[in-house]
Design an enzyme around this catalytic site. Structure first.
Site, PDB file in Angstrom:
ATOM      1  N   TYR A 186       0.833  -1.204   0.000  1.00 41.81           N
ATOM      2  CA  TYR A 186       0.000   0.000   0.000  1.00 41.81           C
ATOM      3  C   TYR A 186       0.866   1.252   0.000  1.00 41.81           C
ATOM      4  O   TYR A 186       0.648   2.182  -0.793  1.00 41.81           O
ATOM      5  CB  TYR A 186      -0.904  -0.031   1.233  1.00 41.81           C
ATOM      6  CG  TYR A 186      -1.916   1.081   1.316  1.00 41.81           C
ATOM      7  CD1 TYR A 186      -3.167   0.963   0.714  1.00 41.81           C
ATOM      8  CD2 TYR A 186      -1.643   2.252   2.034  1.00 41.81           C
ATOM      9  CE1 TYR A 186      -4.114   1.978   0.811  1.00 41.81           C
ATOM     10  CE2 TYR A 186      -2.582   3.265   2.131  1.00 41.81           C
ATOM     11  CZ  TYR A 186      -3.813   3.127   1.525  1.00 41.81           C
ATOM     12  OH  TYR A 186      -4.735   4.129   1.622  1.00 41.81           O
ATOM     13  N   LYS A 214       1.124   4.166  -2.897  1.00 45.26           N
ATOM     14  CA  LYS A 214       0.777   5.544  -2.587  1.00 45.26           C
ATOM     15  C   LYS A 214       1.974   6.481  -2.776  1.00 45.26           C
ATOM     16  O   LYS A 214       1.806   7.629  -3.231  1.00 45.26           O
ATOM     17  CB  LYS A 214       0.237   5.650  -1.158  1.00 45.26           C
ATOM     18  CG  LYS A 214      -1.114   4.977  -0.958  1.00 45.26           C
ATOM     19  CD  LYS A 214      -2.204   5.616  -1.821  1.00 45.26           C
ATOM     20  CE  LYS A 214      -3.588   5.119  -1.455  1.00 45.26           C
ATOM     21  NZ  LYS A 214      -4.654   5.753  -2.257  1.00 45.26           N
ATOM     22  N   ILE A 251      -9.086   8.990   8.460  1.00 45.73           N
ATOM     23  CA  ILE A 251     -10.388   9.522   8.069  1.00 45.73           C
ATOM     24  C   ILE A 251     -11.459   8.475   8.376  1.00 45.73           C
ATOM     25  O   ILE A 251     -11.234   7.270   8.220  1.00 45.73           O
ATOM     26  CB  ILE A 251     -10.418   9.868   6.562  1.00 45.73           C
ATOM     27  CG1 ILE A 251      -9.244  10.782   6.186  1.00 45.73           C
ATOM     28  CG2 ILE A 251     -11.754  10.500   6.191  1.00 45.73           C
ATOM     29  CD1 ILE A 251      -9.256  12.154   6.812  1.00 45.73           C
TER      30      ILE A 251
END
Length: 258
Positions: A162, A166, A195
């Site tokens: 990941y 990114k 978030i």
């Protein structure tokens, strides 16, 4: 369409958003539609993204939905061209679609996680840019906004696939900003921190609260709408001198040493 370069409005602009059925993508679609943009909402979850578009239309806003697997190169071209045909062009591309991709480096399934992470989180971004570019070049206010993550700036254990994808998004953003800048196409990247989305919903409330208190300056998780507002700011015609930026929206996560 004539656009005032000093305008702080996206009214009448066409915005293609990937991963729009939920979380930050949904909040972004709702915000742009409320601001008067023509919203092209795409997602792998086609029923959910169509429900979103139907709801926006019921409010008198302009939105259409397309099912899209961003790992499908041919589908990207088909949907991008369909969006441009429906609305007469594309002004803003928001590469938001994402997946969770965590696995220990020595795990048996790591290669599959790696391949999927790069396909969805990085390769799809450049394919969407390439598909949208002919349309963006005809826009009076062309914008590309990539959604990365603070994991591109400081990683977590077992998230190497990941984090690598990114980090690739931030590199792609800077490179395309340089390459496309003379054409007036701005390319920027947002790096959300913690978030409240579907990806973090499985984390127990107590663990989220502890993490936010210890790691962020504001002491809380962010809301999808708070990321959406930064995305909107970068899409404004008036944001014409911002390009190649990598902007954390993280409640001060990356600013905090301890």
């Amino acid at each position: 369409m004539t656009v005032d370069p000093a305008s702080r409005s996206v009214r009448g602009l066409t915005v293609l958003i990937t991963g729009a059925a939920s979380g930050m993508g949904r909040a972004t679609a709702e915000l742009f539609a409320a601001e008067g943009a023509n919203v092209a909402a795409t997602d792998l979850a086609e029923p959910a993204v169509r429900e979103l578009a139907d709801g926006l239309q019921a409010k008198g806003l302009t939105a259409e939905a397309w099912g899209l697997d961003v790992a499908d190169a041919a589908a990207i071209v088909t949907v991008t061209d369909a969006v441009a045909a429906r609305f007469g062009g594309i002004d803003v591309l928001i590469n938001n679609a994402g997946i969770s991709a965590f696995a220990p480096i020595d795990s048996q399934g790591y290669e599959a996680v790696w391949d999927r992470a790069l396909a969805v989180l990085l390769t799809a971004h450049q394919r969407l840019v390439r598909a949208a570019l002919p349309h963006l070049r005809r826009s009076a206010s062309p914008r590309i906004i990539n959604i990365a993550s603070t994991e591109a700036l400081g990683a977590t254990a077992r998230d190497s696939a990941y984090a690598a994808a990114k980090a690739g998004v931030t590199g792609l953003t800077r490179a395309l900003a340089v390459e496309l800048g003379r054409e007036g196409i701005t390319v920027n990247c947002i790096c959300p921190g913690p978030i409240l989305t579907g990806m973090t919903a499985a984390i127990p409330d107590a663990d989220r609260a502890t993490f936010a208190r210890r790691r962020t300056a504001l002491g809380r998780y962010g809301r999808p709408e708070e990321v959406a507002h930064m995305t909107l700011s970068l899409a404004l015609p008036a944001a014409s001198y911002i390009t190649g930026a990598v902007i954390p929206v993280d409640g001060g996560l990356m600013a905090r040493n301890a």
